[in-house]
Scaffold this active site. Structure first.
Site, PDB file in Angstrom:
ATOM      1  CG  HIS A 165      -0.825   3.928   4.913  1.00 15.32           C
ATOM      2  ND1 HIS A 165      -1.506   3.561   6.047  1.00 15.32           N
ATOM      3  CD2 HIS A 165      -0.143   2.820   4.515  1.00 15.32           C
ATOM      4  CE1 HIS A 165      -1.253   2.281   6.317  1.00 15.32           C
ATOM      5  NE2 HIS A 165      -0.437   1.803   5.399  1.00 15.32           N
TER       6      HIS A 165
ATOM      7  CB  CYS B 149      -0.915  -0.007   1.219  1.00 15.53           C
ATOM      8  SG  CYS B 149      -0.068  -0.437   2.746  1.00 15.53           S
TER       9      CYS B 149
HETATM   10  N1  HSE Z   1       2.349  -3.153   5.111  1.00 18.37           N
HETATM   11  C1  HSE Z   1       1.301  -2.184   5.189  1.00 18.37           C
HETATM   12  C2  HSE Z   1       1.136  -1.664   6.562  1.00 18.37           C
HETATM   13  C3  HSE Z   1       0.024  -2.780   4.721  1.00 18.37           C
HETATM   14  O1  HSE Z   1       1.459  -2.388   7.487  1.00 18.37           O
HETATM   15  O2  HSE Z   1       0.686  -0.543   6.715  1.00 18.37           O
HETATM   16  C4  HSE Z   1       0.135  -2.914   3.250  1.00 18.37           C
HETATM   17  O3  HSE Z   1      -0.681  -3.611   2.514  1.00 18.37           O
END
Ligand code: HSE
Length: 333
Positions: free
Chosen positions: A241, A127
């Site tokens: 995010h 992501c």
């Molecule tokens: N690795 C990412 C996280 C999720 O822990 O925010 C990604 O799909």
């Protein structure tokens, strides 16, 4: 229409994939939801109807035209080849198991969908990578990106539904009882905190989450020598995010020109009117397909070739489900 299977249908990403298939009007003839034996037999109410969850089996998965894997890497490593072999369905895998395999395309549809055509197994990026690239790639095409420094502010949903639940439960516990938050999912309690540690530390003392941004950006953009350094931090937000990104470009760059380029870029919403308190935020990016980009400004650390900006994207959508469904959409066209 197509028979579509979602493996890991009760998880945060699996649920989001079903929701996006519906929101995008993907031509689904039949939807098959797969999960562990524990959930099998339960009826799941989805935007595409009430569907009985089945226990995963290779033959049932092979009866689909498209299979979305929203499960862990070990599962994907074992079963993706068994599902796709001998002219089986197209598998779009959300785990990191196959992303760096040279024979498996790693795809952000707006950037490199051509790599997916004719392939049976396609990897969906991490992501953090796909959210960053929505802004980075159009800037690269215009100005050439030489170096890239990324600092992330990542939501609890990156750790799935249990991560979101832990954040909500522990916050509530603290607010109602005054007792300090505790943790099982995250390395430390997440409420009242930021944790500069996502996934395992590597030999070079970056985390795996941080290195994914380097490895995957290079592969997707076809820039094996791109210089990237990332610091990934977990913060107590729910499902979008944020990333603060600094680039050094090959050609001179200005904030105005960068804003124009980003306004024309697919999947990007420029939100950049700081004097009226308008900039990207997890609260406004949540639930949206587009990645918000703002706080765009030239930095003189790299002479006239430096740019800073801030992005926010819903990590379950652009970071996972939307990206996966857009790959399938491009393949059925
Ligand atoms: N690795 C990412 C996280 C999720 O822990 O925010 C990604 O799909």
């Amino acid at each position: 229409g197509y028979t579509v299977g979602v493996v890991g249908a009760t998880g945060a990403v699996g649920e989001e994939i079903v929701s996006v298939l519906s929101r995008r009007g993907f031509p689904v003839k039949q939807l098959k939801l797969f999960s562990s034996a524990r959930s099998a037999g339960k009826v799941k109410n989805t935007p595409l109807g009430d569907i009985t969850i089945q226990e995963f089996s290779v033959p049932e998965a092979r009866s689909c035209d498209y299979v979305f894997l929203a499960v862990d890497g070990d599962f994907a490593k074992e079963y993706a080849p068994q599902i796709t072999q001998d002219n089986g369905p197209v598998v779009i895998d959300n785990s990191s198991a196959w992303r760096m395999d040279p024979d498996v395309p790693l795809v952000v549809p707006e950037i490199n969908i051509a790599a997916a055509k004719g392939k049976k197994l396609i990897a969906n990026p991490n992501c953090t990578t796909s959210i960053a690239l929505m802004a980075l790639y159009p800037l690269h095409k215009e100005f050439g990106v030489k170096k890239c420094i990324v600092s992330t502010y990542q939501a609890a949903s990156g750790a799935g539904a249990p991560g979101m639940q832990e954040l909500l439960d522990e916050t509530k516990k603290y607010v109602t009882t005054g007792e300090l938050p505790s943790n099982k999912v995250f390395a430390h309690p997440l409420p009242l905190n930021v944790i500069p540690h996502i996934d395992k530390f590597q030999d070079n003392m970056y985390t795996k989450e941080e290195m994914k941004v380097t490895w995957e950006s290079r592969k997707i953009m076809g820039l094996p020598d791109l210089r990237v350094s990332c610091t990934s931090v977990r913060i107590p937000t729910l499902r979008a995010h944020s990333e603060s990104i600094t680039i050094e470009t090959e050609k001179p760059v200005s904030a105005d020109r960068a804003r124009e380029v980003l306004r024309a870029a697919p999947g990007v919403k420029v939100v950049d009117d700081p004097l009226n308190n308008q900039y990207p935020m997890p609260l406004t990016a949540t639930g949206a397909f587009d990645v918000e980009v703002g706080r765009i400004r030239a930095n003189d650390v790299f002479g006239d070739c430096g740019l800073d900006f801030f992005v926010c994207g819903d990590q379950l959508l652009r970071g996972a489900a939307l990206n996966a469904v857009l790959i399938a959409e491009a393949l059925v066209k």
